[in-house]
Design a protein around this motif. Sequence first.
Motif, PDB file in Angstrom:
ATOM      1  N   PRO A 237       0.789  -0.964  -0.148  1.00 28.71           N
ATOM      2  CA  PRO A 237       0.240  -0.128  -0.556  1.00 28.71           C
ATOM      3  C   PRO A 237       0.497   1.063   0.294  1.00 28.71           C
ATOM      4  O   PRO A 237       1.908   1.185   0.532  1.00 28.71           O
ATOM      5  CB  PRO A 237      -1.016   0.165   1.329  1.00 28.71           C
ATOM      6  CG  PRO A 237      -0.341  -1.491   1.520  1.00 28.71           C
ATOM      7  CD  PRO A 237       0.266  -1.827   1.106  1.00 28.71           C
ATOM      8  N   GLY A 238       0.845   2.327  -0.633  1.00 28.40           N
ATOM      9  CA  GLY A 238       1.275   3.482  -0.687  1.00 28.40           C
ATOM     10  C   GLY A 238       0.787   5.258  -0.351  1.00 28.40           C
ATOM     11  O   GLY A 238      -0.888   4.220  -0.271  1.00 28.40           O
ATOM     12  N   ARG A 239       1.216   5.973   0.075  1.00 26.97           N
ATOM     13  CA  ARG A 239       0.453   7.031   0.599  1.00 26.97           C
ATOM     14  C   ARG A 239       0.916   7.671  -0.619  1.00 26.97           C
ATOM     15  O   ARG A 239       1.684   8.051  -1.287  1.00 26.97           O
ATOM     16  CB  ARG A 239       1.661   7.617   1.550  1.00 26.97           C
ATOM     17  CG  ARG A 239       1.414   7.205   2.918  1.00 26.97           C
ATOM     18  CD  ARG A 239       2.430   7.869   4.017  1.00 26.97           C
ATOM     19  NE  ARG A 239       2.520   9.326   3.906  1.00 26.97           N
ATOM     20  CZ  ARG A 239       1.516   9.688   4.308  1.00 26.97           C
ATOM     21  NH1 ARG A 239      -0.095   8.679   5.349  1.00 26.97           N
ATOM     22  NH2 ARG A 239       1.055  11.338   4.635  1.00 26.97           N
ATOM     23  N   VAL A 240      -0.818   8.315  -0.911  1.00 27.35           N
ATOM     24  CA  VAL A 240      -0.868   9.795  -1.699  1.00 27.35           C
ATOM     25  C   VAL A 240      -0.560  11.086  -1.533  1.00 27.35           C
ATOM     26  O   VAL A 240       0.395  11.928  -2.441  1.00 27.35           O
ATOM     27  CB  VAL A 240      -2.167   9.822  -2.317  1.00 27.35           C
ATOM     28  CG1 VAL A 240      -2.610  10.593  -2.710  1.00 27.35           C
ATOM     29  CG2 VAL A 240      -2.567   8.546  -2.717  1.00 27.35           C
ATOM     30  N   GLU A 241      -0.719  11.212   0.280  1.00 25.61           N
ATOM     31  CA  GLU A 241      -1.059  12.484   0.672  1.00 25.61           C
ATOM     32  C   GLU A 241       1.136  12.734   0.369  1.00 25.61           C
ATOM     33  O   GLU A 241       1.878  11.840   0.752  1.00 25.61           O
ATOM     34  CB  GLU A 241      -1.063  12.600   2.192  1.00 25.61           C
ATOM     35  CG  GLU A 241      -2.366  12.502   2.047  1.00 25.61           C
ATOM     36  CD  GLU A 241      -2.850  11.042   1.996  1.00 25.61           C
ATOM     37  OE1 GLU A 241      -4.349  11.140   1.359  1.00 25.61           O
ATOM     38  OE2 GLU A 241      -1.871  10.226   1.864  1.00 25.61           O
ATOM     39  N   GLY A 242       1.612  13.488  -0.297  1.00 23.77           N
ATOM     40  CA  GLY A 242       3.095  13.910  -0.298  1.00 23.77           C
ATOM     41  C   GLY A 242       3.453  13.926  -1.108  1.00 23.77           C
ATOM     42  O   GLY A 242       4.844  13.587  -1.530  1.00 23.77           O
TER      43      GLY A 242
END
Length: 336
Positions: A237-242
């Motif tokens: 899973p990855g972070r979209v924010e930043g």
Amino acid sequence: MTDLKQPVVLTGDRTTGPLHLGHYVGSLRARVQLQYEAKQFLLLADTQALTDNMGSPHRISRNVLEVALDYLAVGIDPTRSTIFIQSQVPELAELSQYLLNLVTLARLERNPTIKEEIRLRGFERDIPAGFLTYPVSQAADITAFKATLVPVGDDQLPMIEQTNELVRRFNNSVERAVLVECEAVLARVPRLPGIDGKAKMSKSLGNAIQLAASPDEIVKAVNDMYTDPNHLRVSDPGRVEGNVVFAFLDAFEPDIELVTELKAQYRRGGLGDSVVKRELNERLQALLAPIRERRLELARDPAGVLAILSRGTVLARETAGATLCDVKAALGLSYF
């Protein structure tokens, strides 16, 4: 006085180098649209650029043509917008001198935009006086044309606030409405991060994509973009924010549903950075190719571009001169 039924727009860029995608989303797109809705003045801020570039003045003068080429290449129409050179309109410097009497050193030092720019440049207390007072110069640029709308990034909002403070102080001091307050026009994406994800996009920080970037330069910039450092495998899973790639997709991909789905897939896992970067690269290539081609065509006739600037500067002097006459009359400085 300006006919307030027709909005008047004043905007511009420091001529420290060619424009980049941060400028494009910050205000260039708005300027192209506003020229069909308002009377627009576009300022090439070479005088302002010198406030922290006196060691390389010739670079600033050379960049006047570069910025003009960028304006024209993105769709600014010189028959609809007046493009002019700041240093060639001396009325602006005189108006700045009068406005400087209405602001304190302490107020200038409290301006958040100036404080941040001083920090970025490492001036500490060794600040060029011209740099510290450039909010007043900017206020003169705006008020000289009695602009009612000013397209800016959100980092420039303190400058608009200070301009309106000066307008109110001047009008109160002369007991009449001579100068006009303005309103900031913010873009849908008011600020674009640099490709490194550490700060806003800036040529001086080396994290920008220029409007004239070649296809290979675009590919390299997209590949170098900061994503989620913990997204090590496609299945993670990855972070979209930043995540800079998604910030750029938000700014430039018109298919909102596509971006929403990509974000959902990235968050769930199963979407690699390479796929998202390929999508962004295709979008930026399609956006910048016609701008780059138009710019190359215009650059073949530099005399023609300078002629546009000359005509615009004449018109700008007429408008600024009329405002300066009003200001001097209000101050009791019209002797003859």
